[in-house]
Write a protein that holds these residues in place. Structure first.
Motif, mmCIF file in Angstrom:
data_model
loop_
_atom_site.group_PDB
_atom_site.id
_atom_site.type_symbol
_atom_site.label_atom_id
_atom_site.label_comp_id
_atom_site.label_asym_id
_atom_site.label_seq_id
_atom_site.Cartn_x
_atom_site.Cartn_y
_atom_site.Cartn_z
ATOM 1 N N SER A 193 62.740 0.698 -46.657
ATOM 2 C CA SER A 193 62.671 -0.546 -45.891
ATOM 3 C C SER A 193 64.058 -0.885 -45.353
ATOM 4 O O SER A 193 65.085 -0.506 -45.924
ATOM 5 C CB SER A 193 62.152 -1.699 -46.749
ATOM 6 N N GLU A 194 64.086 -1.593 -44.238
ATOM 7 C CA GLU A 194 65.371 -1.926 -43.619
ATOM 8 C C GLU A 194 66.263 -2.753 -44.528
ATOM 9 O O GLU A 194 67.484 -2.724 -44.401
ATOM 10 C CB GLU A 194 65.161 -2.641 -42.295
ATOM 11 N N MET A 195 65.693 -3.465 -45.480
ATOM 12 C CA MET A 195 66.503 -4.265 -46.395
ATOM 13 C C MET A 195 67.211 -3.413 -47.443
ATOM 14 O O MET A 195 68.052 -3.919 -48.182
ATOM 15 C CB MET A 195 65.655 -5.339 -47.075
ATOM 16 N N GLU A 215 77.237 -7.133 -50.469
ATOM 17 C CA GLU A 215 77.558 -8.380 -49.776
ATOM 18 C C GLU A 215 77.074 -8.355 -48.327
ATOM 19 O O GLU A 215 76.552 -9.351 -47.830
ATOM 20 C CB GLU A 215 79.067 -8.633 -49.831
ATOM 21 N N TYR A 216 77.221 -7.227 -47.660
ATOM 22 C CA TYR A 216 76.777 -7.111 -46.273
ATOM 23 C C TYR A 216 75.269 -7.310 -46.179
ATOM 24 O O TYR A 216 74.788 -8.096 -45.360
ATOM 25 C CB TYR A 216 77.169 -5.739 -45.713
ATOM 26 N N LEU A 217 74.510 -6.602 -47.018
ATOM 27 C CA LEU A 217 73.049 -6.726 -46.978
ATOM 28 C C LEU A 217 72.604 -8.126 -47.381
ATOM 29 O O LEU A 217 71.674 -8.681 -46.781
ATOM 30 C CB LEU A 217 72.401 -5.674 -47.870
ATOM 31 N N ALA A 218 73.246 -8.697 -48.374
ATOM 32 C CA ALA A 218 72.885 -10.049 -48.818
ATOM 33 C C ALA A 218 73.121 -11.065 -47.704
ATOM 34 O O ALA A 218 72.299 -11.958 -47.486
ATOM 35 C CB ALA A 218 73.684 -10.426 -50.061
ATOM 36 N N ALA A 260 69.860 -12.681 -45.910
ATOM 37 C CA ALA A 260 69.704 -13.927 -46.672
ATOM 38 C C ALA A 260 68.668 -14.808 -45.980
ATOM 39 O O ALA A 260 68.603 -14.857 -44.765
ATOM 40 C CB ALA A 260 71.030 -14.647 -46.760
ATOM 41 N N PRO A 261 67.854 -15.525 -46.692
ATOM 42 C CA PRO A 261 67.744 -15.638 -48.149
ATOM 43 C C PRO A 261 66.681 -14.703 -48.743
ATOM 44 O O PRO A 261 66.282 -14.868 -49.880
ATOM 45 C CB PRO A 261 67.313 -17.085 -48.335
ATOM 46 N N TYR A 262 66.225 -13.715 -47.980
ATOM 47 C CA TYR A 262 65.091 -12.885 -48.413
ATOM 48 C C TYR A 262 65.475 -11.659 -49.238
ATOM 49 O O TYR A 262 64.628 -11.041 -49.845
ATOM 50 C CB TYR A 262 64.293 -12.412 -47.192
#
Length: 72
Positions: A24-26, A60-63, A67-69
């Protein structure tokens, strides 16, 4: 995403597929080949950055991006 170098981009899984990470992209981030190697604890250049530094920067970049998901 980390160093802003648009050359030799590669896809990195934040949570490895071998550890149950998805496509998944996340869970994906685009890294240059140098940052991608460091994410896998391979140093291609002389730097003070460690794998832990790269892992933290990716987290940190992904968060921030999702965000907030985002919940790794």
């Amino acid at each position: 995403a980390l160093c802003s170098d648009p050359r030799h981009l590669q896809i990195h899984h934040y949570i490895p597929r071998s550890e149950g990470g998805s496509d998944s992209e996340m869970n994906l981030i685009t890294l240059c080949h140098v940052c991608h190697a460091m994410a896998h604890n391979i140093k291609l250049i002389d730097t003070d950055l460690t794998k832990d530094d790269i892992d933290q920067a990716i987290c940190e970049y992904l968060a921030d991006w999702y965000a907030p998901y985002w919940k790794p």
